[in-house]
Design a protein around this motif. Structure first.
Motif, PDB file in Angstrom:
ATOM      1  N   HIS A  40      49.587  37.287  23.607  1.00  0.00           N
ATOM      2  CA  HIS A  40      48.476  37.906  24.336  1.00  0.00           C
ATOM      3  C   HIS A  40      47.766  36.884  25.242  1.00  0.00           C
ATOM      4  CE1 HIS A  40      45.755  41.281  24.819  1.00  0.00           C
ATOM      5  NE2 HIS A  40      44.704  40.568  24.460  1.00  0.00           N
ATOM      6  N   PHE A  41      47.424  35.720  24.681  1.00  0.00           N
ATOM      7  CA  PHE A  41      46.718  34.686  25.454  1.00  0.00           C
ATOM      8  C   PHE A  41      47.612  34.145  26.577  1.00  0.00           C
ATOM      9  CE2 PHE A  41      44.290  33.566  21.307  1.00  0.00           C
ATOM     10  CZ  PHE A  41      43.529  34.717  21.457  1.00  0.00           C
ATOM     11  N   ILE A  43      41.889  36.491  34.270  1.00  0.00           N
ATOM     12  CA  ILE A  43      41.183  37.752  34.046  1.00  0.00           C
ATOM     13  C   ILE A  43      41.230  38.610  35.313  1.00  0.00           C
ATOM     14  CG2 ILE A  43      38.930  38.719  33.397  1.00  0.00           C
ATOM     15  CD1 ILE A  43      40.257  37.037  31.232  1.00  0.00           C
ATOM     16  N   SER A  44      41.312  39.925  35.111  1.00  0.00           N
ATOM     17  CA  SER A  44      41.386  40.857  36.242  1.00  0.00           C
ATOM     18  C   SER A  44      40.082  40.870  37.033  1.00  0.00           C
ATOM     19  CB  SER A  44      41.643  42.253  35.699  1.00  0.00           C
ATOM     20  OG  SER A  44      40.536  42.608  34.886  1.00  0.00           O
ATOM     21  N   ARG A 101      36.243  47.503  27.189  1.00  0.00           N
ATOM     22  CA  ARG A 101      35.914  46.691  28.370  1.00  0.00           C
ATOM     23  C   ARG A 101      37.124  46.573  29.290  1.00  0.00           C
ATOM     24  NH1 ARG A 101      37.716  42.683  31.481  1.00  0.00           N
ATOM     25  NH2 ARG A 101      38.562  41.547  29.715  1.00  0.00           N
ATOM     26  N   VAL A 102      38.291  46.309  28.672  1.00  0.00           N
ATOM     27  CA  VAL A 102      39.524  46.172  29.453  1.00  0.00           C
ATOM     28  C   VAL A 102      39.820  47.497  30.170  1.00  0.00           C
ATOM     29  CG1 VAL A 102      42.035  45.907  29.216  1.00  0.00           C
ATOM     30  CG2 VAL A 102      40.508  44.362  27.992  1.00  0.00           C
ATOM     31  N   GLY A 131      36.970  39.457  23.813  1.00  0.00           N
ATOM     32  CA  GLY A 131      38.273  38.977  23.349  1.00  0.00           C
ATOM     33  C   GLY A 131      38.083  37.672  22.590  1.00  0.00           C
ATOM     34  N   HIS A 169      36.322  45.319  23.010  1.00  0.00           N
ATOM     35  CA  HIS A 169      37.125  44.547  23.972  1.00  0.00           C
ATOM     36  C   HIS A 169      38.109  45.488  24.678  1.00  0.00           C
ATOM     37  CE1 HIS A 169      39.849  41.538  25.584  1.00  0.00           C
ATOM     38  NE2 HIS A 169      40.812  41.917  24.765  1.00  0.00           N
ATOM     39  N   MET A 170      38.728  46.376  23.907  1.00  0.00           N
ATOM     40  CA  MET A 170      39.672  47.336  24.492  1.00  0.00           C
ATOM     41  C   MET A 170      38.940  48.247  25.486  1.00  0.00           C
ATOM     42  SD  MET A 170      42.235  49.900  22.516  1.00  0.00           S
ATOM     43  CE  MET A 170      40.998  51.030  21.955  1.00  0.00           C
ATOM     44  N   ARG A 195      49.198  43.947  34.269  1.00  0.00           N
ATOM     45  CA  ARG A 195      48.747  43.668  32.897  1.00  0.00           C
ATOM     46  C   ARG A 195      49.158  44.734  31.890  1.00  0.00           C
ATOM     47  NH1 ARG A 195      45.147  41.850  36.451  1.00  0.00           N
ATOM     48  NH2 ARG A 195      44.657  39.622  36.303  1.00  0.00           N
ATOM     49  N   GLY A 231      48.069  44.368  23.212  1.00  0.00           N
ATOM     50  CA  GLY A 231      46.721  44.638  22.697  1.00  0.00           C
ATOM     51  C   GLY A 231      46.711  45.782  21.693  1.00  0.00           C
TER      52      GLY A 231
HETATM   53  C1  HEM Z   1      42.930  40.712  17.767  1.00  0.00           C
HETATM   54  C2  HEM Z   1      42.619  41.355  18.850  1.00  0.00           C
HETATM   55  C3  HEM Z   1      42.460  40.783  20.243  1.00  0.00           C
HETATM   56  C4  HEM Z   1      42.144  39.502  20.648  1.00  0.00           C
HETATM   57  C5  HEM Z   1      41.843  38.281  19.773  1.00  0.00           C
HETATM   58  C6  HEM Z   1      42.130  39.500  22.100  1.00  0.00           C
HETATM   59  C7  HEM Z   1      41.808  38.416  22.901  1.00  0.00           C
HETATM   60  C8  HEM Z   1      41.720  38.454  24.282  1.00  0.00           C
HETATM   61  C9  HEM Z   1      41.114  37.423  25.104  1.00  0.00           C
HETATM   62  C10 HEM Z   1      40.482  36.127  24.588  1.00  0.00           C
HETATM   63  C11 HEM Z   1      41.220  37.823  26.394  1.00  0.00           C
HETATM   64  C12 HEM Z   1      40.650  37.074  27.605  1.00  0.00           C
HETATM   65  C13 HEM Z   1      39.493  37.899  28.253  1.00  0.00           C
HETATM   66  C14 HEM Z   1      38.434  38.432  27.381  1.00  0.00           C
HETATM   67  O1  HEM Z   1      37.912  37.715  26.511  1.00  0.00           O
HETATM   68  O2  HEM Z   1      38.084  39.626  27.540  1.00  0.00           O
HETATM   69  C15 HEM Z   1      41.919  39.100  26.412  1.00  0.00           C
HETATM   70  C16 HEM Z   1      42.262  39.819  27.540  1.00  0.00           C
HETATM   71  C17 HEM Z   1      42.924  41.040  27.529  1.00  0.00           C
HETATM   72  N1  HEM Z   1      43.146  41.836  26.438  1.00  0.00           N
HETATM   73 FE1  HEM Z   1      42.793  41.303  24.519  1.00  0.00          FE
HETATM   74  N2  HEM Z   1      42.468  40.768  22.543  1.00  0.00           N
HETATM   75  C18 HEM Z   1      42.659  41.581  21.441  1.00  0.00           C
HETATM   76  C19 HEM Z   1      42.944  42.947  21.459  1.00  0.00           C
HETATM   77  C20 HEM Z   1      43.216  43.685  22.602  1.00  0.00           C
HETATM   78  C21 HEM Z   1      43.391  45.118  22.653  1.00  0.00           C
HETATM   79  C22 HEM Z   1      43.220  46.051  21.439  1.00  0.00           C
HETATM   80  C23 HEM Z   1      43.711  45.443  23.942  1.00  0.00           C
HETATM   81  C24 HEM Z   1      44.033  46.791  24.521  1.00  0.00           C
HETATM   82  C25 HEM Z   1      44.622  47.763  23.883  1.00  0.00           C
HETATM   83  C26 HEM Z   1      43.722  44.209  24.715  1.00  0.00           C
HETATM   84  C27 HEM Z   1      44.068  44.093  26.044  1.00  0.00           C
HETATM   85  C28 HEM Z   1      43.780  43.005  26.843  1.00  0.00           C
HETATM   86  C29 HEM Z   1      44.027  42.918  28.270  1.00  0.00           C
HETATM   87  C30 HEM Z   1      44.747  43.982  29.141  1.00  0.00           C
HETATM   88  C31 HEM Z   1      43.499  41.687  28.698  1.00  0.00           C
HETATM   89  C32 HEM Z   1      43.424  41.156  30.140  1.00  0.00           C
HETATM   90  C33 HEM Z   1      42.036  41.576  30.617  1.00  0.00           C
HETATM   91  C34 HEM Z   1      41.715  41.262  32.042  1.00  0.00           C
HETATM   92  O3  HEM Z   1      42.562  40.714  32.741  1.00  0.00           O
HETATM   93  O4  HEM Z   1      40.574  41.593  32.452  1.00  0.00           O
HETATM   94  N3  HEM Z   1      43.386  43.167  23.877  1.00  0.00           N
HETATM   95  N4  HEM Z   1      42.187  39.462  25.099  1.00  0.00           N
END
Ligand code: HEM
Length: 261
Positions: free
Chosen positions: A247-248, A257-258, A148-149, A82, A145-146, A159, A166
């Motif tokens: 999102h942040f 984080i989960s 991994r989530v 992310g 990243h998607m 979440r 996302g």
């Molecule tokens: C421009 C695109 C994106 C950016 C910059 C971004 C950024 C981040 C960051 C910095 C985090 C913190 C944890 C980590 O680094 O893994 C995060 C968590 C998360 N993101 Fe994204 N993300 C993006 C796209 C997405 C997409 C495509 C999805 C799913 C369809 C998603 C779903 C989530 C979820 C559910 C979390 C919480 C994860 C957890 O609690 O383990 N994100 N994201």
């Protein structure tokens, strides 16, 4: 008459320096810049309270919670994907601004501007390639990243809302990539956009209207270039920044984080 002798010790240079430092650190200007918890504040001590203040009062640090779960800071848990997606977005913004100085979104100028950028502009070739590779890498990073989530089941409550945000971010990333593809105005770009907009013409009910809006006319031309340029450099980045902020913020509100698994 008795002579008055001043027996007070004269201040040394060190004393005067300390007085000046005290006066500066005690001033309103100083304390308005260095907030409580800063090591530059008068009487700073390394206490848990001051450590919390350092996080809360910094524009960058406050994105992180004061306390984090141990597993959440392990690189092997999130692989920082992310964060990498965000870093690539910043890189694309900076390199994109550089490119904007040398590019005109007009059918007669666009291709030549790109060619000149590569041959006549200092660092032009390098910055253009950083922008291009950065765009490919961002799509890859967001996708991984998607994945991994998903693997960690982080799409589950609480979440699920952030998962939806996302999905919107993924769509916006792909749209940014696609709109940028037309801008060099070469054969590759032209036909990719011709195929893309032709496909969108098959959207049920208002397909032709969607196609017309995207092309800025009945067929691909200078208007399409201007339209996609504005989408690419202004509209889509503006929207994606808003969704990134949400999102942040949600990551924080959902308890960080989960996990761990
Ligand atoms: C421009 C695109 C994106 C950016 C910059 C971004 C950024 C981040 C960051 C910095 C985090 C913190 C944890 C980590 O680094 O893994 C995060 C968590 C998360 N993101 Fe994204 N993300 C993006 C796209 C997405 C997409 C495509 C999805 C799913 C369809 C998603 C779903 C989530 C979820 C559910 C979390 C919480 C994860 C957890 O609690 O383990 N994100 N994201």
């Amino acid at each position: 008459m008795a002579k008055i002798i001043d027996d007070k010790p004269r201040p040394t240079a060190k004393d005067r320096l300390n007085d000046t430092v005290d006066a500066v650190q005690g001033s309103q200007a100083w304390s308005s810049i260095f907030r409580p918890g800063s090591i530059f504040r008068k009487g700073y001590t390394d206490s848990p309270r001051n450590r919390s203040y350092v996080i809360m009062n910094s524009v960058l640090y406050h994105l992180h919670p004061v306390k984090v779960k141990r597993h959440a800071v392990k690189v092997s848990y999130t692989l920082c994907l992310g964060g990498l997606s965000f870093f690539l977005f910043i890189l694309l913004t900076v390199t994109g601004i550089f490119l904007m100085f040398f590019y005109r979104p007009e059918a007669t100028a666009a291709w030549n501007d790109i060619a000149n950028l590569e041959t006549s502009v200092t660092f032009g070739l390098l910055v253009r390639n950083m922008h291009r590779w950065g765009a490919h890498l961002m799509v890859l990073a967001v996708f991984l990243h998607m994945a991994r989530v998903f693997y960690h089941g982080a799409y589950k409550p609480p979440r699920e809302f952030n998962w939806v945000i996302g999905v919107i971010l993924l769509t916006l990333t792909l749209l940014l990539s696609f709109t940028g593809y037309l801008l060099p105005w070469d054969q590759l770009a032209l036909w990719a956009v011709a195929v893309g907009t032709e496909m969108m013409g098959f959207t049920p009910v208002f397909g032709q209207e969607v196609r017309f809006v995207l092309l800025g006319g009945a067929e691909i031309g200078s208007e399409t270039l201007l339209r996609w340029y504005v989408l690419h450099v202004l509209f889509l980045p503006f929207i994606i920044v808003i969704f990134m902020a949400i999102h942040f913020w949600r990551v924080r509100k959902d308890g960080g984080i989960s996990g761990p698994l």
